[in-house]
Design a protein around this motif. Sequence first.
Motif, PDB file in Angstrom:
ATOM      1  N   PHE A  28      -1.610 -13.432   0.641  1.00 14.28           N
ATOM      2  CA  PHE A  28      -2.886 -12.549   0.412  1.00 14.28           C
ATOM      3  C   PHE A  28      -4.204 -13.498   0.583  1.00 14.28           C
ATOM      4  CE2 PHE A  28      -5.769 -10.513  -2.820  1.00 14.28           C
ATOM      5  CZ  PHE A  28      -6.041  -9.256  -1.738  1.00 14.28           C
ATOM      6  N   MET A  40      -7.275  -1.901   6.851  1.00 15.27           N
ATOM      7  CA  MET A  40      -6.256  -2.007   6.269  1.00 15.27           C
ATOM      8  C   MET A  40      -6.030  -2.937   5.088  1.00 15.27           C
ATOM      9  SD  MET A  40      -2.591  -2.540   7.800  1.00 15.27           S
ATOM     10  CE  MET A  40      -2.569  -0.999   9.065  1.00 15.27           C
ATOM     11  N   LEU A  41      -6.513  -3.935   5.323  1.00 13.74           N
ATOM     12  CA  LEU A  41      -6.385  -5.164   4.223  1.00 13.74           C
ATOM     13  C   LEU A  41      -7.132  -4.741   3.084  1.00 13.74           C
ATOM     14  CD1 LEU A  41      -5.331  -7.751   3.164  1.00 13.74           C
ATOM     15  CD2 LEU A  41      -7.009  -8.852   4.600  1.00 13.74           C
ATOM     16  N   GLN A  44      -5.445  -1.914   1.133  1.00 13.44           N
ATOM     17  CA  GLN A  44      -4.344  -2.696   0.382  1.00 13.44           C
ATOM     18  C   GLN A  44      -4.726  -3.402  -0.742  1.00 13.44           C
ATOM     19  OE1 GLN A  44      -2.686  -5.254   3.359  1.00 13.44           O
ATOM     20  NE2 GLN A  44      -1.348  -3.525   4.310  1.00 13.44           N
ATOM     21  N   THR A  45      -5.862  -4.207  -0.613  1.00 10.92           N
ATOM     22  CA  THR A  45      -6.550  -4.924  -1.820  1.00 10.92           C
ATOM     23  C   THR A  45      -7.111  -3.735  -2.943  1.00 10.92           C
ATOM     24  OG1 THR A  45      -7.369  -6.592  -0.200  1.00 10.92           O
ATOM     25  CG2 THR A  45      -8.448  -6.283  -2.457  1.00 10.92           C
ATOM     26  N   SER A  63      -9.835  -5.585  -6.752  1.00  9.76           N
ATOM     27  CA  SER A  63      -9.286  -4.271  -6.240  1.00  9.76           C
ATOM     28  C   SER A  63     -10.747  -3.203  -6.408  1.00  9.76           C
ATOM     29  CB  SER A  63      -8.154  -3.873  -7.270  1.00  9.76           C
ATOM     30  OG  SER A  63      -7.812  -2.425  -6.755  1.00  9.76           O
TER      31      SER A  63
END
Length: 208
Positions: A28, A40-41, A44-45, A63
């Motif tokens: 990560f 997208m990343l 996800q984060t 986050s």
Amino acid sequence: MMEDKTVTAAEDIQIADMDRARADLYNFLGALLAGPPDEMLLAQTAGLTGDDTDLGQAIGTLSKLARVTKPKAAESEFNKLFIGLGRGELLPFASYYLTGFLNEKPLALLRQDMATKGMQRSETVFEPEDSIASLMEMMAAMIVGRFGTPADINAQKQFFNKHIGPWAGHFFTDLEEAKTSVFYTPVGTVGRIFMSVEAEAFRMSGAE
């Protein structure tokens, strides 16, 4: 970032949950530091959850920030931090942090170790292999056996202490405190704390 020189059956190897989690965090961090995060990343984060530990709280902060960060803003920040006009605010390479210059002895020593472990730089990557992103990916690969049998604790400790431990914590602290850092401030916090946790775990392991 890297290519396999050996054919492995890593998918069939059982990896302990804790080691899988460690490898995931290394991967990560490597992804966030290899290039600006795409939508997208970032998503996800944004979906990550933390706990009451220092590392968990840092992940929770990252986050929350990911939820309000747009890809274009992240790209601009990444470029100012690591690319810039001529050079970015930070030079995320072991050689630079350990010697003050790029492409020095730390890179040569890393290339020797990479060769013995069946790793080589991807033809699509042009920066030196001793970048923080590449080293995070290499560590993850060793833990899960991407290039062969998963590395035991001794091999992990040796690689970490030789190529990552002496400088990565300093880099992540610099990333936390960089003038350009916004989204990357908690990335630096996560990295700094994780490097400290790993160093202490290796110390306590009794591994040679």
